[in-house]
Write a protein that holds these residues in place. Structure first.
Motif, PDB file in Angstrom:
ATOM      1  N   SER A  93       0.833  -1.216   0.000  1.00  6.51           N
ATOM      2  CA  SER A  93       0.000   0.000   0.000  1.00  6.51           C
ATOM      3  C   SER A  93       0.865   1.261   0.000  1.00  6.51           C
ATOM      4  O   SER A  93       0.524   2.258  -0.649  1.00  6.51           O
ATOM      5  CB  SER A  93      -0.948  -0.001   1.196  1.00  6.51           C
ATOM      6  OG  SER A  93      -0.214  -0.062   2.412  1.00  6.51           O
ATOM      7  N   GLU A 120       1.067   4.237  -2.817  1.00  8.63           N
ATOM      8  CA  GLU A 120       0.926   5.663  -2.491  1.00  8.63           C
ATOM      9  C   GLU A 120       2.083   6.477  -3.065  1.00  8.63           C
ATOM     10  O   GLU A 120       1.875   7.573  -3.593  1.00  8.63           O
ATOM     11  CB  GLU A 120       0.867   5.858  -0.975  1.00  8.63           C
ATOM     12  CG  GLU A 120      -0.420   5.382  -0.352  1.00  8.63           C
ATOM     13  CD  GLU A 120      -0.381   5.466   1.164  1.00  8.63           C
ATOM     14  OE1 GLU A 120       0.479   6.184   1.722  1.00  8.63           O
ATOM     15  OE2 GLU A 120      -1.211   4.806   1.799  1.00  8.63           O
ATOM     16  N   SER A 122       2.578  10.421  -3.385  1.00 13.10           N
ATOM     17  CA  SER A 122       2.811  10.671  -1.973  1.00 13.10           C
ATOM     18  C   SER A 122       4.299  10.908  -1.743  1.00 13.10           C
ATOM     19  O   SER A 122       5.147  10.267  -2.364  1.00 13.10           O
ATOM     20  CB  SER A 122       2.347   9.462  -1.157  1.00 13.10           C
ATOM     21  OG  SER A 122       2.701   9.606   0.191  1.00 13.10           O
TER      22      SER A 122
END
Length: 102
Positions: free
Chosen positions: A66, A70, A75
Motif C-alpha cells: 500500500s 501511495e 505521496s
C-alpha cells in the motif's frame, strides 16, 4: 551546498516529511527554508523500466504494498523510506529523486 535547519528553527511543510523527521528536510542555501514542491519520486519510472509490480517492489524493499502504491501516485515519503526503497532496488537515492537541487 545544502544545509539542514534544526526542527526547532522552522515548521515542517504540510504533506512532506512527518514532523519527527522534518529536520531532515534539505534547504537550498539561498532559499528561505521553504520547500517549493518540485521534488518527485521516480519509483514509477524505475518499475516500468524493470517491468516490476508493486508486489515485487514490496517484497524487495520490505515496505507495505500500500505504501509503494501511495508513493507511485505522488505521496512524498519520509527520507528513511526513500533509503529503504533505494537499498531494496539496488539504486542510489539520487536515482529515485528528481529535484532541481540534486
Amino acid at each position: 551546498m545544502m544545509a539542514l535547519i534544526p526542527l526547532s528553527a522552522r515548521p515542517c511543510p504540510a504533506g512532506f516529511f512527518s514532523p519527527r523527521n522534518c529536520q531532515e528536510l534539505p534547504v537550498h542555501p539561498a532559499g528561505e527554508g521553504q520547500y517549493n514542491g518540485g521534488m518527485r519520486i521516480l519509483l514509477d519510472e524505475i518499475m516500468d523500466q524493470r517491468n516490476m509490480s508493486e508486489r515485487q517492489v514490496s517484497d524487495l524493499t520490505g515496505l507495505p504494498r500500500s505504501l509503494v502504491h501511495e508513493i507511485r501516485r505522488g505521496s512524498r515519503p519520509r527520507i528513511d523510506t526513500v533509503e529503504q526503497l533505494a537499498k531494496g532496488l539496488g539504486v542510489r537515492i539520487g536515482d529515485l529523486i528528481e529535484s532541481e537541487y540534486l
